[in-house]
Write an enzyme that holds these catalytic residues in place. Structure first.
Site, mmCIF file in Angstrom:
data_model
loop_
_atom_site.group_PDB
_atom_site.id
_atom_site.type_symbol
_atom_site.label_atom_id
_atom_site.label_comp_id
_atom_site.label_asym_id
_atom_site.label_seq_id
_atom_site.Cartn_x
_atom_site.Cartn_y
_atom_site.Cartn_z
ATOM 1 N N THR A 1 0.815 -1.206 0.000
ATOM 2 C CA THR A 1 0.000 0.000 0.000
ATOM 3 C C THR A 1 0.864 1.279 0.000
ATOM 4 O OG1 THR A 1 -1.592 -1.301 1.270
ATOM 5 C CG2 THR A 1 -2.047 1.019 1.110
ATOM 6 N N ASN B 1 -2.762 -4.190 -2.659
ATOM 7 C CA ASN B 1 -2.635 -5.175 -1.576
ATOM 8 C C ASN B 1 -1.174 -5.566 -1.397
ATOM 9 O OD1 ASN B 1 -3.711 -6.507 0.612
ATOM 10 N ND2 ASN B 1 -4.226 -8.338 -0.519
#
Length: 565
Positions: free
Chosen positions: A385, A405
């Site tokens: 992230t 992710n």
């Protein structure tokens, strides 16, 4: 030898003697008080992002008269080029925006495809969980292009070609490899060498690049040229067939219709209070801010400066575990139900004090372990992230977190960008509120936040880090608001994350703190001194005189860039 003591005893004594819990250990003068100050005009603007090139590109936009939305779109496009492993057009996220009209959340979280088959994720033969991490079945419908389109259309002031120009130039002319990117490619070099798409994209003459080497992404540059002319939301028309083909070839379910029908959502933020401040964050399916707010509600009556550092770490861990358990058990994507009543109960101050009364100063509350999505141990996921914070000269503030992710997502590539593996953020347990269904958004730990005094913003903050995001944000806020550390020091301070009795931590605590934690019952597990596992927080504080101060996380390549008005 310690006797087993409980904060419940302190509460009872306080009630019997007519004093509050805080009176048992009188608080010093508050770091933030209720005095009304006349705020001077803003002195300039600032952006804090995870890569110097992205922060500088956003700052240049601000210097040219662009606003926070313009700077955010520009910087995020650059991040997709120079920090491709952490976020990009193939992912999703949440933008929290404050301006003169109030606070708004843009939810551009990914969605499960209509053809999702949940049984695939329960296959006992899939011991490595490839269905939810690296196959096409792991890909959810991307939301980032629509989210950025909505942010620019709703708030932007400069022309889109200007905002995408820095990303185009870096993609086509080349960008320098950072320390983080070099290390992360090195960790995956074997697989990349064998992959005909990843090899030319991330390797130099077939080998992992060194820091400072130049990589190119002409296909992504060409895509941004097209989007600059046609709009960021044109992404969905342009690439619906190609995304579907790539995912389905890798055993996934996304169809062109899934891509073409994706929509970002405008949501009302959730709010709570801490001392004299109002905390603002995104609602479900984002649950990170909710967990931060509940954690701080539990700890609010305490004078945290009066405890030893070991006790303070322990109190934080206990409160955070309870908050993470509650959010995991009670909230998910609101597509099928409203969570307003649940959120109200989780943020109830009286309920928080009941949880506080159950915390023991010398023992771990094992039944408060978080439910679902339990992090792998020993810790293998050292981050994911990205987050950026922007504050412009007219008072617009943006706190935005976006992701694909895990680092490098699924490893599947379309037109130079990586596709997410966000299906892994669903919870694959029978009866879970977070089970995947068609069109559903996976629950997220993202926690972009803005803090207000009255109606005036005083701080914006957020971090990457997966399930550890709420813990990182909470620790920074405690360091800053309760312990009086300046924003950069609060970001720099060593972090912890409890997994059962094991306390994953950065080994920069004093020896007496480590001994105290072991006495309470923790088993320390040390990572690096500034480890990506604990995120990469970026924030901006507005001082009483109107000056802006940035906090950039040394755990990433973060930098704050200030521009005079």
């Amino acid at each position: 030898m310690k006797t087993r003591t409980s904060l419940n005893l302190l509460l009872c004594l306080a009630l019997l003697t007519g004093f509050t819990l805080s009176a048992c250990r009188p608080k010093p003068a508050a770091v933030h008080d209720d005095t009304v100050y006349e705020l001077d005009p803003l002195q300039g603007s600032m952006i804090v992002a995870a890569h110097p090139l992205a922060a500088q590109a956003g700052a240049d936009v601000l210097a040219e008269g662009g606003n926070a939305a313009d700077a955010a779109v520009c910087a995020l496009a650059v991040l997709n080029v120079v920090e491709p492993h952490a976020s990009g057009l193939g992912g999703g996220g949440f933008a929290l925006v404050h301006d003169e009209n109030g606070d708004v959340v843009i939810d551009f979280r990914e969605t499960a495809p209509q053809g999702v088959n949940v049984d695939v994720f329960f296959d006992p033969a899939d011991t490595l969980h490839l269905a939810s991490t690296s196959k096409g079945t792991a890909v959810a419908v991307p939301g980032t292009p629509m989210g950025l389109a909505m942010l620019w259309q709703r708030y932007g002031s400069l022309e889109l070609p200007r905002l995408l120009a820095p990303a185009i130039k870096l993609a086509e002319n080349g960008y320098p490899v950072s320390q983080d990117l070099s290390e992360l490619i090195q960790e995956r070099a074997g697989a990349m060498m064998e992959d005909p798409v990843l090899n030319p994209l991330f390797l130099k003459d077939g080998f992992p690049p060194m820091v400072g080497d130049t990589l190119y992404n002409p296909e992504l540059g060409a895509l941004y040229r097209t989007l600059a002319d046609s709009g960021l939301d044109y992404f969905y028309i342009l690439l619906a067939d190609k995304i579907s083909e790539t995912v389905r070839r890798a055993e996934g379910w996304i169809t062109p219709e899934d891509v073409l029908t994706y929509e970002a959502v405008i949501r009302e933020p959730i709010k709570s209070t801490y001392h004299d401040l109002t905390l603002v964050g995104p609602p479900p399916p984002a649950t990170g801010a909710l967990a931060v707010m509940e954690t701080l509600n539990i700890l609010e009556p305490l004078d945290l400066t009066s405890y030893t550092e070991a006790e303070r770490v322990h109190l934080f861990c206990e409160a955070m575990k309870k908050a993470m358990r509650d959010r995991g058990k009670r909230v998910a994507d609101p597509m099928r139900q409203s969570y307003d009543a649940v959120i109200d109960s989780l943020l109830d101050k009286e309920m928080a004090q009941q949880w506080l009364s159950q915390i023991h100063l010398d023992a771990i509350h094992h039944s408060w372990a978080p439910l679902g999505s339990q992090p792998m141990f020993p810790p293998m996921d050292h981050g994911n992230t990205t987050h950026l914070s922007v504050w412009d000269a007219n008072g617009m503030v943006i706190s935005l977190t976006q992701s694909i992710n895990h680092f490098f997502g699924t490893g599947l590539v379309v037109n130079g960008f990586l596709l997410n593996n966000q299906m892994d953020d669903f919870t694959f347990e029978e009866g879970s509120l977070n089970l995947p269904v068609p069109g559903k958004r996976p629950r997220s730990s993202m926690a972009p936040m803005i803090l207000l005094r009255g109606n005036e913003p005083v701080l914006c903050l957020g971090t990457p880090g997966g399930i550890r995001i709420p813990a990182a944000v909470s620790q920074i806020l405690i360091n800053h608001l309760d312990l009086g550390q300046n924003l950069q020091a609060a970001v720099d301070a060593p972090r912890v994350y409890p997994i059962g009795a094991t306390l994953v931590l950065e080994p920069r605590f004093r020896a007496e703190t480590m001994a105290g934690l072991e006495d309470i019952g923790y088993r320390p597990y040390a990572l690096g001194p500034y480890d990506r596992y604990f995120g990469g927080a970026h924030g901006i504080q507005r001082l009483r005189d109107g000056r802006l101060v940035g906090g950039a996380d040394p755990r990433r390549n973060g930098i704050a860039v200030y521009k005079e008005r």
